[in-house]
Design a protein around this motif. Structure first.
Motif, PDB file in Angstrom:
ATOM      1  N   LYS A   8       0.857  -1.174   0.000  1.00  0.00           N
ATOM      2  CA  LYS A   8       0.000   0.000   0.000  1.00  0.00           C
ATOM      3  C   LYS A   8       0.899   1.232   0.000  1.00  0.00           C
ATOM      4  O   LYS A   8       1.763   1.378   0.870  1.00  0.00           O
ATOM      5  CB  LYS A   8      -0.899   0.012   1.236  1.00  0.00           C
ATOM      6  CG  LYS A   8      -1.830   1.206   1.305  1.00  0.00           C
ATOM      7  CD  LYS A   8      -2.704   1.140   2.549  1.00  0.00           C
ATOM      8  CE  LYS A   8      -3.600   2.356   2.643  1.00  0.00           C
ATOM      9  NZ  LYS A   8      -4.404   2.327   3.879  1.00  0.00           N
ATOM     10  N   THR A  10       1.103   5.481  -0.064  1.00  0.00           N
ATOM     11  CA  THR A  10       0.398   6.718   0.208  1.00  0.00           C
ATOM     12  C   THR A  10       1.334   7.872  -0.102  1.00  0.00           C
ATOM     13  O   THR A  10       2.475   7.890   0.371  1.00  0.00           O
ATOM     14  CB  THR A  10      -0.047   6.791   1.686  1.00  0.00           C
ATOM     15  OG1 THR A  10      -0.817   5.632   1.992  1.00  0.00           O
ATOM     16  CG2 THR A  10      -0.881   8.036   1.946  1.00  0.00           C
ATOM     17  N   LEU A  31      -0.720   7.362  -8.363  1.00  0.00           N
ATOM     18  CA  LEU A  31      -0.978   8.395  -7.362  1.00  0.00           C
ATOM     19  C   LEU A  31      -0.945   9.768  -8.021  1.00  0.00           C
ATOM     20  O   LEU A  31      -0.086  10.036  -8.862  1.00  0.00           O
ATOM     21  CB  LEU A  31       0.075   8.332  -6.251  1.00  0.00           C
ATOM     22  CG  LEU A  31       0.140   7.015  -5.487  1.00  0.00           C
ATOM     23  CD1 LEU A  31       1.385   6.962  -4.629  1.00  0.00           C
ATOM     24  CD2 LEU A  31      -1.096   6.830  -4.643  1.00  0.00           C
ATOM     25  N   HIS A  35      -1.975  12.433   0.066  1.00  0.00           N
ATOM     26  CA  HIS A  35      -2.706  11.538   0.977  1.00  0.00           C
ATOM     27  C   HIS A  35      -3.569  10.521   0.247  1.00  0.00           C
ATOM     28  O   HIS A  35      -4.404   9.875   0.868  1.00  0.00           O
ATOM     29  CB  HIS A  35      -3.529  12.325   1.998  1.00  0.00           C
ATOM     30  CG  HIS A  35      -2.716  13.348   2.721  1.00  0.00           C
ATOM     31  ND1 HIS A  35      -1.686  13.018   3.578  1.00  0.00           N
ATOM     32  CD2 HIS A  35      -2.731  14.696   2.666  1.00  0.00           C
ATOM     33  CE1 HIS A  35      -1.129  14.125   4.046  1.00  0.00           C
ATOM     34  NE2 HIS A  35      -1.742  15.156   3.493  1.00  0.00           N
ATOM     35  N   GLN A  36      -3.368  10.368  -1.050  1.00  0.00           N
ATOM     36  CA  GLN A  36      -4.064   9.335  -1.810  1.00  0.00           C
ATOM     37  C   GLN A  36      -3.315   8.023  -1.619  1.00  0.00           C
ATOM     38  O   GLN A  36      -2.089   7.999  -1.597  1.00  0.00           O
ATOM     39  CB  GLN A  36      -4.091   9.712  -3.291  1.00  0.00           C
ATOM     40  CG  GLN A  36      -4.826   8.727  -4.162  1.00  0.00           C
ATOM     41  CD  GLN A  36      -4.792   9.134  -5.624  1.00  0.00           C
ATOM     42  OE1 GLN A  36      -4.026   9.997  -6.023  1.00  0.00           O
ATOM     43  NE2 GLN A  36      -5.621   8.490  -6.425  1.00  0.00           N
ATOM     44  N   SER A  37      -4.044   6.938  -1.475  1.00  0.00           N
ATOM     45  CA  SER A  37      -3.440   5.615  -1.294  1.00  0.00           C
ATOM     46  C   SER A  37      -3.792   4.716  -2.459  1.00  0.00           C
ATOM     47  O   SER A  37      -4.842   4.856  -3.081  1.00  0.00           O
ATOM     48  CB  SER A  37      -3.923   4.969   0.000  1.00  0.00           C
ATOM     49  OG  SER A  37      -3.463   5.699   1.101  1.00  0.00           O
ATOM     50  N   ARG A  38      -2.910   3.763  -2.719  1.00  0.00           N
ATOM     51  CA  ARG A  38      -3.116   2.811  -3.794  1.00  0.00           C
ATOM     52  C   ARG A  38      -2.447   1.504  -3.397  1.00  0.00           C
ATOM     53  O   ARG A  38      -1.356   1.525  -2.835  1.00  0.00           O
ATOM     54  CB  ARG A  38      -2.505   3.360  -5.075  1.00  0.00           C
ATOM     55  CG  ARG A  38      -2.657   2.566  -6.321  1.00  0.00           C
ATOM     56  CD  ARG A  38      -4.051   2.558  -6.868  1.00  0.00           C
ATOM     57  NE  ARG A  38      -4.556   3.916  -7.016  1.00  0.00           N
ATOM     58  CZ  ARG A  38      -5.342   4.307  -7.975  1.00  0.00           C
ATOM     59  NH1 ARG A  38      -5.716   3.460  -8.893  1.00  0.00           N
ATOM     60  NH2 ARG A  38      -5.791   5.533  -8.014  1.00  0.00           N
TER      61      ARG A  38
END
Length: 63
Positions: A8, A10, A31, A35-38
């Protein structure tokens, strides 16, 4: 055949004023915003990009 490990990612630092190659690596990992997660597979290709921009990412292993 086993599935590759999952990680994961971020984005914790801004893409502003970064090297174009580093921006491309972050976008290649999926991304685009702070603060976006993938969750991505831990393939050699992805891990190379993660290593290049690790100073901008929080990295966690997914069980």
């Amino acid at each position: 055949m086993t599935a590759p490990k999952q990680i994961k990612l971020t984005l914790i630092r801004s893409l502003a004023k970064r090297l174009p190659k580093h921006q491309a690596c972050v976008r290649g990992l999926g991304l685009s915003r702070m603060h976006q997660s993938r969750i991505v597979a831990a393939t050699p290709e992805n891990m190379g990009m993660v290593n290049k921009v690790s100073y901008m990412l929080r990295i966690e292993e997914v069980a």
